[in-house]
Scaffold this motif. Structure first.
Motif, short mmCIF file in Angstrom:
data_model
loop_
_atom_site.label_atom_id
_atom_site.label_comp_id
_atom_site.label_asym_id
_atom_site.label_seq_id
_atom_site.Cartn_x
_atom_site.Cartn_y
_atom_site.Cartn_z
N GLN A 202 -31.29 -3.76 8.05
CA GLN A 202 -30.27 -2.19 8.08
C GLN A 202 -29.06 -2.62 8.24
O GLN A 202 -28.41 -1.82 9.07
N VAL A 203 -28.84 -3.44 7.60
CA VAL A 203 -27.31 -4.02 7.98
C VAL A 203 -26.84 -5.14 6.59
O VAL A 203 -27.61 -5.56 5.86
N PRO A 204 -25.53 -5.89 6.78
CA PRO A 204 -24.93 -6.37 5.47
C PRO A 204 -25.77 -7.47 5.24
O PRO A 204 -26.30 -8.16 6.31
N THR A 205 -25.96 -7.25 3.69
CA THR A 205 -25.95 -9.20 3.61
C THR A 205 -25.45 -10.22 3.55
O THR A 205 -24.38 -9.26 1.72
N LEU A 206 -25.10 -11.24 3.66
CA LEU A 206 -24.03 -12.39 3.31
C LEU A 206 -24.32 -13.06 2.67
O LEU A 206 -25.23 -13.69 3.43
N THR A 207 -24.52 -13.19 1.57
CA THR A 207 -24.85 -14.51 0.56
C THR A 207 -24.43 -15.94 0.21
O THR A 207 -23.56 -15.66 -0.16
N LEU A 208 -24.96 -16.91 0.72
CA LEU A 208 -24.20 -17.93 -0.22
C LEU A 208 -24.80 -18.67 -1.03
O LEU A 208 -26.07 -18.95 -0.67
N LEU A 209 -24.73 -18.80 -1.63
CA LEU A 209 -24.90 -19.85 -2.43
C LEU A 209 -24.85 -20.89 -3.27
O LEU A 209 -23.65 -21.51 -3.28
N PHE A 210 -25.38 -21.98 -2.75
CA PHE A 210 -25.34 -23.90 -2.75
C PHE A 210 -26.05 -23.90 -4.86
O PHE A 210 -26.80 -24.22 -4.53
N PHE A 211 -24.65 -24.60 -5.21
CA PHE A 211 -25.04 -24.92 -6.66
C PHE A 211 -25.34 -26.61 -6.09
O PHE A 211 -24.24 -27.27 -6.13
N LEU A 212 -26.11 -27.51 -6.47
CA LEU A 212 -26.39 -28.42 -6.32
C LEU A 212 -26.35 -29.24 -7.73
O LEU A 212 -24.83 -30.69 -6.90
N ARG A 213 -25.35 -28.91 -8.10
CA ARG A 213 -25.45 -29.90 -9.83
C ARG A 213 -25.23 -28.82 -10.26
O ARG A 213 -24.83 -27.76 -10.60
N PRO A 214 -24.08 -29.12 -11.24
CA PRO A 214 -23.13 -28.44 -12.32
C PRO A 214 -23.80 -28.00 -13.22
O PRO A 214 -22.90 -27.40 -13.95
N ASP A 215 -25.06 -28.29 -13.45
CA ASP A 215 -26.22 -27.92 -14.48
C ASP A 215 -26.15 -26.60 -14.92
O ASP A 215 -26.39 -25.57 -14.24
N GLY A 216 -25.56 -26.14 -16.03
CA GLY A 216 -24.76 -24.27 -16.17
C GLY A 216 -24.46 -23.91 -15.76
O GLY A 216 -24.42 -22.37 -16.24
N TYR A 217 -23.78 -24.63 -15.06
CA TYR A 217 -22.47 -23.60 -13.82
C TYR A 217 -21.52 -23.34 -14.82
O TYR A 217 -20.97 -23.50 -15.01
N VAL A 218 -21.17 -21.99 -13.83
CA VAL A 218 -20.12 -21.57 -14.33
C VAL A 218 -19.13 -20.44 -13.62
O VAL A 218 -20.45 -19.86 -12.67
N PRO A 219 -18.21 -20.56 -13.21
CA PRO A 219 -17.58 -19.53 -11.89
C PRO A 219 -17.97 -18.46 -12.54
O PRO A 219 -17.87 -17.57 -13.35
N MET A 220 -18.35 -16.89 -10.89
CA MET A 220 -18.69 -16.03 -11.73
C MET A 220 -17.88 -15.52 -10.28
O MET A 220 -18.11 -13.55 -10.47
N ARG A 221 -16.71 -15.56 -10.41
CA ARG A 221 -15.75 -14.79 -9.02
C ARG A 221 -16.41 -14.36 -7.99
O ARG A 221 -16.59 -13.08 -6.79
#
Length: 282
Positions: A87-106
């Motif tokens: 019953q509180v907001p959730t702050l999500t931290l995404l760690f990208f270990l390698r650049p494979d397939g990564y694209v900036p998502m804003r």
């Protein structure tokens, strides 16, 4: 890979609070949700209750060695489950270990139906290959375990050795230290496939650690699978190994795989191995 996921859980459990500093967040209150989380086991050891200046929220860590767009739905679901439970907001931290397939998502994922927004999730992204270590990282063992994946400016052997030294110096608990050194070995080998990070770290420092033993056991199972496929390909051609690859991946019992390896060596044809594979075990 399961060992990458477990390794990141070790990192988050050990140093999640300090890792928040990567995005200028310094919680005054920090409490693992862990085993009390009944909503989904997948969040254990990566979800925490936090508080900053009286403001309560959850922090949820997620890590990816490669990225696919459909993962956004999973992130949205997990963060919503946490918020519903706490019953509180959730702050999500995404760690990208390698650049494979990564694209900036804003940092957001938005749903729209009939021209109107329905749901939207926000997160903060940490691309480790872009992160330059700061002086304060030296006191954060979880970040030391991730150091080979970062923009550290060191050679492969130097960075793994340095990270191992810092983990050993900072962590006094033998079990936690062994798990973090094992995690460092996993990420070191992932970043530098030609480097045997475990030998460089010193296997004697991890020998009695349950996580390390699990990695060794999984490695032995994988070797047995590869030996079976190699025997089948050598005797009956590439098509034979391709046929059974998926079925063998589903078998984790080392004794059963040893039995199938013997069958792959001595069977008269592919049909014989197929029958052995399909025979129920008593």
């Amino acid at each position: 890979m399961a060992e990458l996921d477990h390794g990141f859980k070790v990192v988050a459990h050990s140093s999640g609070r300090q890792m928040c500093r990567l995005r200028k967040l310094v919680p005054q209150v920090w409490e693992p949700i862990g085993d009390t989380l009944q909503t989904t086991e997948r969040l254990a050891d990566r979800a925490f209750r936090a508080e900053v200046k009286g403001e309560r929220f959850c922090v949820y860590f997620e890590a990816y060695s490669s990225w696919r767009p459909e993962y956004r739905w999973n992130i949205q679901t997990k963060s919503a489950l946490l918020s519903e439970r706490e019953q509180v907001p959730t702050l999500t931290l995404l760690f990208f270990l390698r650049p494979d397939g990564y694209v900036p998502m804003r940092g957001t994922f938005r749903q729209v139906a009939r021209g109107r927004p329905t749901q939207q999730t926000w997160w903060r992204e940490i691309c480790l290959w872009l992160e330059k270590p700061k002086a304060w990282w030296e006191q954060v063992p979880g970040l030391m375990a991730l150091l080979p994946l970062c923009n550290h400016g060191r050679g492969p052997e130097e960075v793994v050795s340095h990270a191992a030294q810092r983990i050993t110096a900072v962590v006094t608990d033998v079990v936690e230290r062994g798990s973090l050194l094992t995690t460092l070995g996993i990420f070191g080998n992932m970043q530098y496939p030609g480097l045997n990070a475990f030998d460089l770290i010193g296997r004697e420092h991890m020998r009695d650690n349950a996580f390390y033993q699990r990695i060794l056991a999984e490695g032995r199972v994988e070797e047995k699978r590869l030996s079976i496929l190699e025997a089948l390909e050598t005797r009956f051609g590439e098509g034979a190994s391709a046929e059974f690859r998926e079925a063998l991946e589903a078998i984790a019992d080392a004794a059963r795989l040893s039995e199938l390896h013997r069958e792959a060596i001595k069977c008269r044809g592919v049909g014989g191995f197929r029958r052995a594979l399909q025979t129920p075990q008593t």
